[in-house]
Design a protein around this motif. Sequence first.
Motif, mmCIF file in Angstrom:
data_model
loop_
_atom_site.group_PDB
_atom_site.id
_atom_site.type_symbol
_atom_site.label_atom_id
_atom_site.label_comp_id
_atom_site.label_asym_id
_atom_site.label_seq_id
_atom_site.Cartn_x
_atom_site.Cartn_y
_atom_site.Cartn_z
ATOM 1 N N ASN A 100 4.409 -3.076 7.270
ATOM 2 C CA ASN A 100 3.134 -3.323 6.596
ATOM 3 C C ASN A 100 2.519 -2.023 6.086
ATOM 4 O O ASN A 100 2.272 -1.100 6.869
ATOM 5 C CB ASN A 100 2.149 -3.998 7.556
ATOM 6 C CG ASN A 100 2.465 -5.456 7.790
ATOM 7 O OD1 ASN A 100 3.499 -5.956 7.353
ATOM 8 N ND2 ASN A 100 1.571 -6.155 8.470
ATOM 9 N N ASN A 101 2.313 -1.958 4.779
ATOM 10 C CA ASN A 101 1.765 -0.745 4.164
ATOM 11 C C ASN A 101 1.391 -1.037 2.729
ATOM 12 O O ASN A 101 2.027 -1.866 2.065
ATOM 13 C CB ASN A 101 2.791 0.398 4.174
ATOM 14 C CG ASN A 101 2.355 1.555 5.042
ATOM 15 O OD1 ASN A 101 1.160 1.793 5.206
ATOM 16 N ND2 ASN A 101 3.319 2.275 5.603
ATOM 17 N N ARG A 102 0.365 -0.337 2.243
ATOM 18 C CA ARG A 102 0.045 -0.424 0.830
ATOM 19 C C ARG A 102 1.145 0.267 0.036
ATOM 20 O O ARG A 102 1.774 1.211 0.526
ATOM 21 C CB ARG A 102 -1.317 0.216 0.565
ATOM 22 C CG ARG A 102 -2.458 -0.542 1.240
ATOM 23 C CD ARG A 102 -3.785 0.158 1.133
ATOM 24 N NE ARG A 102 -3.782 1.427 1.859
ATOM 25 C CZ ARG A 102 -4.871 2.183 2.015
ATOM 26 N NH1 ARG A 102 -6.029 1.788 1.505
ATOM 27 N NH2 ARG A 102 -4.788 3.313 2.677
ATOM 28 N N ILE A 103 1.390 -0.210 -1.183
ATOM 29 C CA ILE A 103 2.567 0.220 -1.943
ATOM 30 C C ILE A 103 2.654 1.734 -2.062
ATOM 31 O O ILE A 103 3.736 2.311 -1.988
ATOM 32 C CB ILE A 103 2.609 -0.456 -3.349
ATOM 33 C CG1 ILE A 103 3.934 -0.151 -4.055
ATOM 34 C CG2 ILE A 103 1.430 -0.060 -4.200
ATOM 35 C CD1 ILE A 103 5.159 -0.698 -3.386
ATOM 36 N N TRP A 104 1.511 2.407 -2.206
ATOM 37 C CA TRP A 104 1.562 3.870 -2.373
ATOM 38 C C TRP A 104 1.814 4.601 -1.062
ATOM 39 O O TRP A 104 1.998 5.808 -1.053
ATOM 40 C CB TRP A 104 0.290 4.377 -3.044
ATOM 41 C CG TRP A 104 -1.005 4.055 -2.357
ATOM 42 C CD1 TRP A 104 -1.671 4.831 -1.451
ATOM 43 C CD2 TRP A 104 -1.799 2.875 -2.524
ATOM 44 N NE1 TRP A 104 -2.828 4.224 -1.037
ATOM 45 C CE2 TRP A 104 -2.944 3.013 -1.687
ATOM 46 C CE3 TRP A 104 -1.678 1.721 -3.293
ATOM 47 C CZ2 TRP A 104 -3.937 2.048 -1.590
ATOM 48 C CZ3 TRP A 104 -2.670 0.754 -3.204
ATOM 49 C CH2 TRP A 104 -3.779 0.911 -2.378
ATOM 50 N N PRO A 157 6.803 -4.604 -1.619
ATOM 51 C CA PRO A 157 8.243 -4.479 -1.894
ATOM 52 C C PRO A 157 9.002 -5.768 -1.576
ATOM 53 O O PRO A 157 9.871 -6.188 -2.346
ATOM 54 C CB PRO A 157 8.677 -3.334 -0.973
ATOM 55 C CG PRO A 157 7.440 -2.530 -0.757
ATOM 56 C CD PRO A 157 6.333 -3.540 -0.705
ATOM 57 N N TYR A 158 8.660 -6.393 -0.453
ATOM 58 C CA TYR A 158 9.323 -7.640 -0.074
ATOM 59 C C TYR A 158 8.997 -8.753 -1.068
ATOM 60 O O TYR A 158 9.894 -9.482 -1.504
ATOM 61 C CB TYR A 158 8.888 -8.040 1.344
ATOM 62 C CG TYR A 158 9.553 -9.304 1.844
ATOM 63 C CD1 TYR A 158 10.865 -9.276 2.314
ATOM 64 C CD2 TYR A 158 8.866 -10.517 1.860
ATOM 65 C CE1 TYR A 158 11.473 -10.431 2.782
ATOM 66 C CE2 TYR A 158 9.467 -11.679 2.323
ATOM 67 C CZ TYR A 158 10.773 -11.632 2.781
ATOM 68 O OH TYR A 158 11.374 -12.774 3.234
ATOM 69 N N CYS A 159 7.731 -8.886 -1.425
ATOM 70 C CA CYS A 159 7.341 -9.895 -2.410
ATOM 71 C C CYS A 159 8.102 -9.682 -3.717
ATOM 72 O O CYS A 159 8.639 -10.632 -4.300
ATOM 73 C CB CYS A 159 5.846 -9.832 -2.686
ATOM 74 S SG CYS A 159 4.803 -10.379 -1.323
ATOM 75 N N ALA A 160 8.146 -8.433 -4.182
ATOM 76 C CA ALA A 160 8.849 -8.122 -5.433
ATOM 77 C C ALA A 160 10.315 -8.522 -5.345
ATOM 78 O O ALA A 160 10.877 -9.103 -6.284
ATOM 79 C CB ALA A 160 8.723 -6.633 -5.747
#
Length: 244
Positions: free
Chosen positions: A109-113, A167-170
């Motif tokens: 769990n982390n924000r994309i940046w 990343p997982y959603c993408a």
Amino acid sequence: MENILGSAASASKTVLITGVSRGLGKALALELAKRGHTVIGCSRSLDKLSSLQSELASVSSENNKDNKHLIMDTDVRSNTSVEELARAVVENKAVPDIIVNNAGTINRNNRIWEVPVDEFDTVIDINIKGTANVLRHFIPIMIENKQGILVNMSSGWGRSAAAQVAPYCASKWAVEGLTRAVAKELPAGLAIVALSPGVINTEMLQSCFGNSASLYPTPESWAPKAANMILNLTVADNGASLTV
């Protein structure tokens, strides 16, 4: 109609499952073996594969005791590794009737940046490139066999989105798009679907949900329903986005 489907599902099939050493892949493999089907399984977790081989043999139904399940150390991220798996399958005359592209991973769990570059790359390499590598080497085999069902494991997050798992959603949105595109390329006799397993208490869910993951069904309780669904897929399902 139900009798026809039941008959089709009960006929012994050969099913290839990637990411077979744990979670959904392992539960599905054991369920299929218990029903008399032959499993071709692959995973990077070499230490878990030998024990899985023994478990598969112990649960295999009496009418399938002579059928040898094929378990291989394969890294779906590697085109060469998947090519070797395909070669072994052909040499063993074990061309799969069904392929389940199950191998997958998720980012912490982390924000994309704030997602580390190597972690982002791993999600893409396994979830998208790994799926594509299997399709690249096994679709021609299925075409030669004039039949086959391909199942790309997707996710509810391949059709919606959530914070901290971009990343997982993408990757799962990509799996959905890849599936729909390939469905338009397959010849008669073959079909491909995107299948969301639903929300199941796996290590990946624990990574996102923490302790609350235990509120959801286990892979073992999920596997019978998933097996029924997968075994009953037909060419009429080509291009569909389904949920167990």
